[in-house]
Scaffold this motif. Structure first.
Motif, PDB file in Angstrom:
ATOM      1  N   TRP A  89       1.035  -1.207  -0.020  1.00 27.62           N
ATOM      2  CA  TRP A  89       0.045   0.196   0.111  1.00 27.62           C
ATOM      3  C   TRP A  89       0.797   1.151   0.121  1.00 27.62           C
ATOM      4  O   TRP A  89       2.001   1.186   0.672  1.00 27.62           O
ATOM      5  CB  TRP A  89      -0.764   0.011   1.031  1.00 27.62           C
ATOM      6  N   LEU A  90       0.351   2.307  -0.735  1.00 28.54           N
ATOM      7  CA  LEU A  90       1.032   3.631  -0.510  1.00 28.54           C
ATOM      8  C   LEU A  90       0.549   4.273   0.996  1.00 28.54           C
ATOM      9  O   LEU A  90      -0.432   3.960   1.313  1.00 28.54           O
ATOM     10  CB  LEU A  90       0.527   4.571  -1.611  1.00 28.54           C
ATOM     11  N   VAL A  91       1.367   4.538   1.516  1.00 29.95           N
ATOM     12  CA  VAL A  91       1.261   5.118   2.820  1.00 29.95           C
ATOM     13  C   VAL A  91       2.040   6.547   3.220  1.00 29.95           C
ATOM     14  O   VAL A  91       3.080   6.780   2.515  1.00 29.95           O
ATOM     15  CB  VAL A  91       1.322   4.269   4.160  1.00 29.95           C
ATOM     16  N   GLU A  92       1.397   7.391   3.974  1.00 29.93           N
ATOM     17  CA  GLU A  92       2.075   8.546   4.272  1.00 29.93           C
ATOM     18  C   GLU A  92       2.027   8.753   5.995  1.00 29.93           C
ATOM     19  O   GLU A  92       1.054   8.323   6.554  1.00 29.93           O
ATOM     20  CB  GLU A  92       1.231   9.569   3.779  1.00 29.93           C
ATOM     21  N   VAL A  93       3.247   9.236   6.268  1.00 30.79           N
ATOM     22  CA  VAL A  93       3.417   9.324   7.800  1.00 30.79           C
ATOM     23  C   VAL A  93       2.346  10.460   8.252  1.00 30.79           C
ATOM     24  O   VAL A  93       2.316  11.486   7.743  1.00 30.79           O
ATOM     25  CB  VAL A  93       4.838   9.829   8.177  1.00 30.79           C
ATOM     26  N   ARG A  94       1.816   9.896   9.327  1.00 31.02           N
ATOM     27  CA  ARG A  94       0.823  10.825  10.052  1.00 31.02           C
ATOM     28  C   ARG A  94       1.202  11.356  11.614  1.00 31.02           C
ATOM     29  O   ARG A  94       0.761  12.458  12.090  1.00 31.02           O
ATOM     30  CB  ARG A  94      -0.707  10.463   9.930  1.00 31.02           C
ATOM     31  N   GLN A  95       2.039  10.448  11.941  1.00 31.13           N
ATOM     32  CA  GLN A  95       2.481  10.810  13.283  1.00 31.13           C
ATOM     33  C   GLN A  95       3.856  10.089  13.540  1.00 31.13           C
ATOM     34  O   GLN A  95       4.235   8.918  13.305  1.00 31.13           O
ATOM     35  CB  GLN A  95       1.549  10.386  14.737  1.00 31.13           C
ATOM     36  N   GLY A  96       4.995  10.971  13.958  1.00 36.10           N
ATOM     37  CA  GLY A  96       6.405  10.417  14.356  1.00 36.10           C
ATOM     38  C   GLY A  96       7.263  10.936  13.206  1.00 36.10           C
ATOM     39  O   GLY A  96       6.768  11.243  11.983  1.00 36.10           O
TER      40      GLY A  96
END
Length: 143
Positions: A89-96
């Motif tokens: 999956w394409l993912v984007e960092v939302r925390q950290g």
């Protein structure tokens, strides 16, 4: 049925991705020093998406937002070996802030449209996934 693995194509933006976070493996010996998509095995009772979120928290110390799946050539995703395949999956960092906590000794943001991405020594099974990701991003950029 092959063992199911999940991987994250961690990008700088799900809307307009320009960079990919590549992770350099430390083990097993035949893959040490090669680059891959971070991720891992699905535990009993987990969905693939839950497994990916858990794995990225364990390996990189980040919480992520999942985008679209980068569909592979089979219903199980991308063949890794005769015993395993990986859904990505394409993912984007939302925390950290991503850090190499487990299984990796280096993380590197690499331009998706630059030559450097394909020049990295990727684990052989991940190379077709990298090519598919680049092709998808270049098509999306034209829209």
């Amino acid at each position: 049925m092959p063992k199911q693995i999940v991987g994250g194509a961690v990008v700088d933006s799900l809307d307009r991705p320009t960079r990919l976070l590549a992770a350099r493996r430390t083990a097993p010996p035949e893959f040490a020093g090669m680059w891959e998509f971070p991720g891992g095995k699905i535990e009993p009772g987990e969905s693939p998406q839950e497994a990916l979120q858990r794995e990225l928290l364990e390996e990189l110390g980040v919480k992520v937002h999942l985008g679209a799946e980068l569909e592979g050539p089979t219903s199980d995703g991308w063949p890794l070996s005769i015993k395993a395949s990986m859904r990505v999956w394409l993912v984007e960092v939302r925390q950290g802030m991503p850090a190499p906590l487990e299984d990796h000794d280096e993380l590197r943001w690499v331009e998706l449209m630059g030559a450097q991405l394909l020049e990295l020594p990727w684990i052989p099974a991940d190379r077709p996934i990298v090519r598919a990701l680049v092709a998808r991003v270049s098509v999306d950029a034209q829209d």
